[in-house]
Design a protein around this motif. Structure first.
Motif, PDB file in Angstrom:
ATOM      1  N   GLY A  48       4.016   2.697  11.316  1.00  0.00           N
ATOM      2  CA  GLY A  48       3.527   3.905  11.957  1.00  0.00           C
ATOM      3  C   GLY A  48       3.477   5.047  10.943  1.00  0.00           C
ATOM      4  O   GLY A  48       4.062   4.976   9.868  1.00  0.00           O
ATOM      5  N   GLY A  49       2.756   6.097  11.323  1.00  0.00           N
ATOM      6  CA  GLY A  49       2.682   7.241  10.430  1.00  0.00           C
ATOM      7  C   GLY A  49       1.465   8.092  10.712  1.00  0.00           C
ATOM      8  O   GLY A  49       0.810   7.964  11.749  1.00  0.00           O
ATOM      9  N   THR A  50       1.156   8.953   9.753  1.00  0.00           N
ATOM     10  CA  THR A  50       0.014   9.857   9.876  1.00  0.00           C
ATOM     11  C   THR A  50      -1.190   9.272   9.157  1.00  0.00           C
ATOM     12  O   THR A  50      -1.089   8.845   8.003  1.00  0.00           O
ATOM     13  CB  THR A  50       0.356  11.233   9.279  1.00  0.00           C
ATOM     14  N   VAL A  51      -2.335   9.255   9.859  1.00  0.00           N
ATOM     15  CA  VAL A  51      -3.555   8.688   9.284  1.00  0.00           C
ATOM     16  C   VAL A  51      -4.051   9.604   8.169  1.00  0.00           C
ATOM     17  O   VAL A  51      -4.293  10.800   8.384  1.00  0.00           O
ATOM     18  CB  VAL A  51      -4.640   8.523  10.360  1.00  0.00           C
ATOM     19  N   ASN A  52      -4.197   9.047   6.988  1.00  0.00           N
ATOM     20  CA  ASN A  52      -4.658   9.826   5.837  1.00  0.00           C
ATOM     21  C   ASN A  52      -6.175   9.785   5.701  1.00  0.00           C
ATOM     22  O   ASN A  52      -6.804  10.754   5.277  1.00  0.00           O
ATOM     23  CB  ASN A  52      -4.018   9.289   4.560  1.00  0.00           C
ATOM     24  N   GLY A  53      -6.792   8.649   6.088  1.00  0.00           N
ATOM     25  CA  GLY A  53      -8.243   8.524   5.979  1.00  0.00           C
ATOM     26  C   GLY A  53      -8.756   7.362   6.796  1.00  0.00           C
ATOM     27  O   GLY A  53      -8.078   6.343   6.936  1.00  0.00           O
TER      28      GLY A  53
ATOM     29  N   THR B 248       3.504  10.070   1.508  1.00  0.00           N
ATOM     30  CA  THR B 248       4.336  11.032   0.787  1.00  0.00           C
ATOM     31  C   THR B 248       5.816  10.817   1.094  1.00  0.00           C
ATOM     32  O   THR B 248       6.651  10.679   0.181  1.00  0.00           O
ATOM     33  CB  THR B 248       3.935  12.472   1.155  1.00  0.00           C
ATOM     34  N   ASP B 249       6.168  10.783   2.367  1.00  0.00           N
ATOM     35  CA  ASP B 249       7.577  10.606   2.754  1.00  0.00           C
ATOM     36  C   ASP B 249       8.109   9.261   2.286  1.00  0.00           C
ATOM     37  O   ASP B 249       9.265   9.149   1.845  1.00  0.00           O
ATOM     38  CB  ASP B 249       7.719  10.731   4.274  1.00  0.00           C
ATOM     39  N   LEU B 250       7.290   8.252   2.367  1.00  0.00           N
ATOM     40  CA  LEU B 250       7.728   6.917   1.958  1.00  0.00           C
ATOM     41  C   LEU B 250       7.973   6.853   0.456  1.00  0.00           C
ATOM     42  O   LEU B 250       8.923   6.204   0.000  1.00  0.00           O
ATOM     43  CB  LEU B 250       6.675   5.888   2.369  1.00  0.00           C
ATOM     44  N   GLN B 251       7.164   7.550  -0.320  1.00  0.00           N
ATOM     45  CA  GLN B 251       7.352   7.577  -1.764  1.00  0.00           C
ATOM     46  C   GLN B 251       8.656   8.273  -2.132  1.00  0.00           C
ATOM     47  O   GLN B 251       9.396   7.828  -3.024  1.00  0.00           O
ATOM     48  CB  GLN B 251       6.171   8.296  -2.437  1.00  0.00           C
ATOM     49  N   VAL B 252       8.976   9.379  -1.437  1.00  0.00           N
ATOM     50  CA  VAL B 252      10.226  10.094  -1.694  1.00  0.00           C
ATOM     51  C   VAL B 252      11.420   9.200  -1.359  1.00  0.00           C
ATOM     52  O   VAL B 252      12.403   9.118  -2.109  1.00  0.00           O
ATOM     53  CB  VAL B 252      10.265  11.406  -0.867  1.00  0.00           C
ATOM     54  N   SER B 253      11.337   8.552  -0.219  1.00  0.00           N
ATOM     55  CA  SER B 253      12.422   7.661   0.193  1.00  0.00           C
ATOM     56  C   SER B 253      12.585   6.509  -0.784  1.00  0.00           C
ATOM     57  O   SER B 253      13.714   6.105  -1.101  1.00  0.00           O
ATOM     58  CB  SER B 253      12.136   7.122   1.598  1.00  0.00           C
ATOM     59  N   LEU B 254      11.470   6.009  -1.303  1.00  0.00           N
ATOM     60  CA  LEU B 254      11.535   4.898  -2.254  1.00  0.00           C
ATOM     61  C   LEU B 254      12.189   5.334  -3.565  1.00  0.00           C
ATOM     62  O   LEU B 254      12.988   4.587  -4.155  1.00  0.00           O
ATOM     63  CB  LEU B 254      10.128   4.371  -2.518  1.00  0.00           C
TER      64      LEU B 254
ATOM     65  N   GLN C  84      11.445  -1.224   1.313  1.00  0.00           N
ATOM     66  CA  GLN C  84      10.655  -0.001   1.318  1.00  0.00           C
ATOM     67  C   GLN C  84       9.407  -0.151   0.451  1.00  0.00           C
ATOM     68  O   GLN C  84       8.335   0.364   0.799  1.00  0.00           O
ATOM     69  CB  GLN C  84      11.502   1.177   0.839  1.00  0.00           C
ATOM     70  N   ALA C  85       9.531  -0.845  -0.658  1.00  0.00           N
ATOM     71  CA  ALA C  85       8.369  -1.072  -1.513  1.00  0.00           C
ATOM     72  C   ALA C  85       7.333  -1.927  -0.793  1.00  0.00           C
ATOM     73  O   ALA C  85       6.120  -1.698  -0.897  1.00  0.00           O
ATOM     74  CB  ALA C  85       8.798  -1.743  -2.815  1.00  0.00           C
TER      75      ALA C  85
ATOM     76  N   THR D 203       2.904  -1.524   1.056  1.00  0.00           N
ATOM     77  CA  THR D 203       1.718  -2.375   1.102  1.00  0.00           C
ATOM     78  C   THR D 203       1.018  -2.297   2.443  1.00  0.00           C
ATOM     79  O   THR D 203      -0.151  -2.691   2.564  1.00  0.00           O
ATOM     80  CB  THR D 203       2.086  -3.840   0.800  1.00  0.00           C
ATOM     81  N   PHE D 204       1.730  -1.822   3.495  1.00  0.00           N
ATOM     82  CA  PHE D 204       1.129  -1.687   4.819  1.00  0.00           C
ATOM     83  C   PHE D 204       0.374  -0.368   4.973  1.00  0.00           C
ATOM     84  O   PHE D 204      -0.251  -0.135   6.008  1.00  0.00           O
ATOM     85  CB  PHE D 204       2.195  -1.775   5.907  1.00  0.00           C
ATOM     86  N   ALA D 205       0.466   0.486   3.976  1.00  0.00           N
ATOM     87  CA  ALA D 205      -0.130   1.817   4.101  1.00  0.00           C
ATOM     88  C   ALA D 205      -1.650   1.761   4.101  1.00  0.00           C
ATOM     89  O   ALA D 205      -2.309   2.672   4.605  1.00  0.00           O
ATOM     90  CB  ALA D 205       0.363   2.719   2.978  1.00  0.00           C
TER      91      ALA D 205
END
Length: 544
Positions: A80-85, A106-112, A313-314, A318-320
């Motif tokens: 789940g998350g915010t649609v970027n495009g 963005t949030d996932l990258q910070v968490s990673l 998390q990595a 891939t689901f993004a």
């Protein structure tokens, strides 16, 4: 009650008879008699015959079906998350693996990144714990142990030197008091030594492994040794007590007292150094190694957990980006940019229209007659398409029907979701076939007339699969039967009949016939048979 099928023939016969009667009434008595037909000719029954044919019979039924793509995929995200495009629109043609949308990561990258730092911290902890283990087993411990051994040797040498000095003084100053003091000191040394042996034996006893096969024997030997040493200590202490009562330190000169004090102190120092060395060599080393290994195990487990969390998390990254699972056309887009969605949201519908299928539902009996690959006809308006059965459902639905899928031939120009008329074979037979018009029914029993030696003979038959033109005969007649195919109101079992000049008589060629039922439900052969008596009249009615 005997019933007829060929209503048209019966009607024509009635009209002919009525015309004849009208002609007779119009003529005078003399003229009527001259024009009258002889009674034998008037009652003569002319019939035509033919022999049953061997052939294949197909009964077809019409259904209402729906056109669908062979594959329809509802695309849902794995995160789940915010649609970027959103990269496609309704009607776009896509290929398998083509990106359809992406999430904001963005949030996932910070968490990673934070998780990666945790992995490095855990890695450092493992390295530190390993160093502790190496120290417990390596050169640092050996160096400490060597230093303790040196201390023990130095204390031993100092003790030996102090005792030798005392003996030398005693030898040069041989007095009764000094001898008693020497005996007392020897006893003290003996008691101390015995006590050390007892402590060592008790330590050895506590370390015995109960799982050792020789445990009981070793335990008994140690207990006996401790008991013996204890008795020796008791005896030595008793003797020492007696000497103490006879020896007065004041009787010694200052030099002798100093030498004896030095000897006792040297002995205490030696015993202390020996105890420290033994503890360090055995228990301390083992305990330190256990602690170091436990710390290493905890650090390694923590590191593994942090690595797995990082990998999870990595992998989530891939689901993004969501891609199309198949080649096809985008039928629906249910998301917009900047929309927040969950992992159960249906974002896209993609269909593969390369292969269209017509879906319809049939009864259990009809489903059992169908086979994969059976041809069917699909009609939409004035257009007709060919299809083949591709899937036969085995699970009944809420209406008691079974789902059938038929693949349309390539090039079918149909839209998804449209309703179509489907004609499918629901019953098949291969055997003896006769025309429907030759069959009569009496209380549900089918029968026919056969020409035998100038008479009409009734044969009860068992009817199988039938359509509007032909019926399968399971039993009752054979291929050599001269089947009467004409209708006459006076036709009875045993009635005399004559063959018409153009009667068939010969067997017809092998038949291959099919027909289509116009109803939207499966029509059984029994239902088809029951339609004839509803539209025909009885022979009794015709005779009247």
């Amino acid at each position: 009650m005997e019933m007829k099928v060929h209503i048209l023939k019966k009607t024509l016969a009635c009209l002919t008879a009525a015309g004849l009667l009208f002609s007779l009434a119009a003529c005078g008595g003399q003229q009527a008699q001259e024009a009258a037909v002889p009674a034998e000719a008037e009652n003569q029954i002319l019939v035509k015959t033919e022999k049953p044919a061997m052939g294949e019979l197909t009964q077809s039924t019409n259904y209402i079906g729906t056109v669908e793509p062979d594959r329809l995929v509802e695309v849902m995200p794995k995160m789940g998350g915010t649609v970027n495009g959103v990269f496609v629109e309704v009607g776009d043609t896509v290929t398998a693996g083509q990106p359809l949308m992406s999430f904001d990561t963005t949030d996932l990258q910070v968490s990673l990144a934070a998780q990666k730092a945790s992995v490095e911290v855990a890695r450092a902890a493992v390295m530190s714990a390993q160093a502790q283990v190496d120290q417990s087993l390596g050169s640092t411990f050996d160096l400490n142990l060597a230093q303790l051994e040196s201390s023990v040797q130095q204390a031993k040498n100092a003790y030996a030197s102090a005792r030798q000095s005392l003996r030398d003084y005693d030898d040069n100053n041989d007095t009764a008091a000094s001898k008693l003091l020497n005996q007392r000191n020897d006893l003290r040394d003996s008691v101390a030594h015995l006590n050390n042996l007892i402590e060592q034996a008790q330590t050895d006893r506590n370390r015995l492994d109960k799982n050792d096969a020789d445990y009981d024997h070793k335990l008994q030997a140690l207990n006996e040794n401790i008991e013996r040493l204890t008795k020796e200590v008791t005896a030595a202490e008793t003797q020492l007590s007696m000497l103490n009562s006879n020896v007065n330190d004041d009787d010694l000169d200052a030099t002798l007292r100093n030498l004896r004090t030095s000897s006792r102190n040297a002995q205490l120092a030696y015993d202390s150094a020996q105890t420290i060395y033994e503890l360090t060599k055995n228990d301390v080393r083992n305990d330190a190694l256990k602690v170091a290994n436990a710390s290493l195990g905890q650090a390694a487990a923590s590191y593994d957990a942090q690595v797995k969390a990082y990998e999870a998390q990595a992998h989530q990254l891939t689901f993004a980006s969501v891609t199309s699972p198949i080649d096809g056309i985008v039928e629906a887009v249910n998301i917009t940019e900047n929309q927040t969605i969950g992992n159960g949201t249906i974002m896209f519908t993609v269909t593969n229209k390369a292969d269209l299928v017509a879906t319809f539902f049939v009864s259990e009996d009809a489903a059992k007659t169908m086979n994969l690959g059976d041809p069917i006809t699909v009609e939409n308006g004035r257009n007709t398409y060919q299809a083949a059965v591709a899937e036969i459902g085995t699970m009944v639905d809420a209406n008691g029907l079974f789902k059938i899928k038929a693949t349309l031939a390539e090039g079918a120009n149909l839209m998804s979701g449209v309703s179509v008329k489907i004609t499918a074979s629901t019953a098949k037979a291969q055997g003896l076939l006769i025309p429907q018009g030759a069959i009569y029914y009496d209380a549900g029993q089918g029968y026919v007339y056969a020409y035998e030696n100038g008479k009409a003979v009734r044969h009860d038959i068992t009817v199988g699969v039938s359509n509007n033109d032909y019926a399968e005969v399971i039993e009752g007649i054979d291929a050599n039967t001269d089947l009467i195919t004409t209708w006459n109101p006076n036709l009875r079992d045993g009635a005399e009949v004559s063959l018409s000049s153009n009667a068939g008589g010969a067997s017809s060629e092998t038949a291959n016939t099919s027909s289509s039922d116009s109803s939207s439900e499966a029509a059984s052969s029994e239902a088809a048979s029951e339609e004839a008596p509803a539209e025909s009249s009885t022979q009794e009615d015709a005779a009247q």
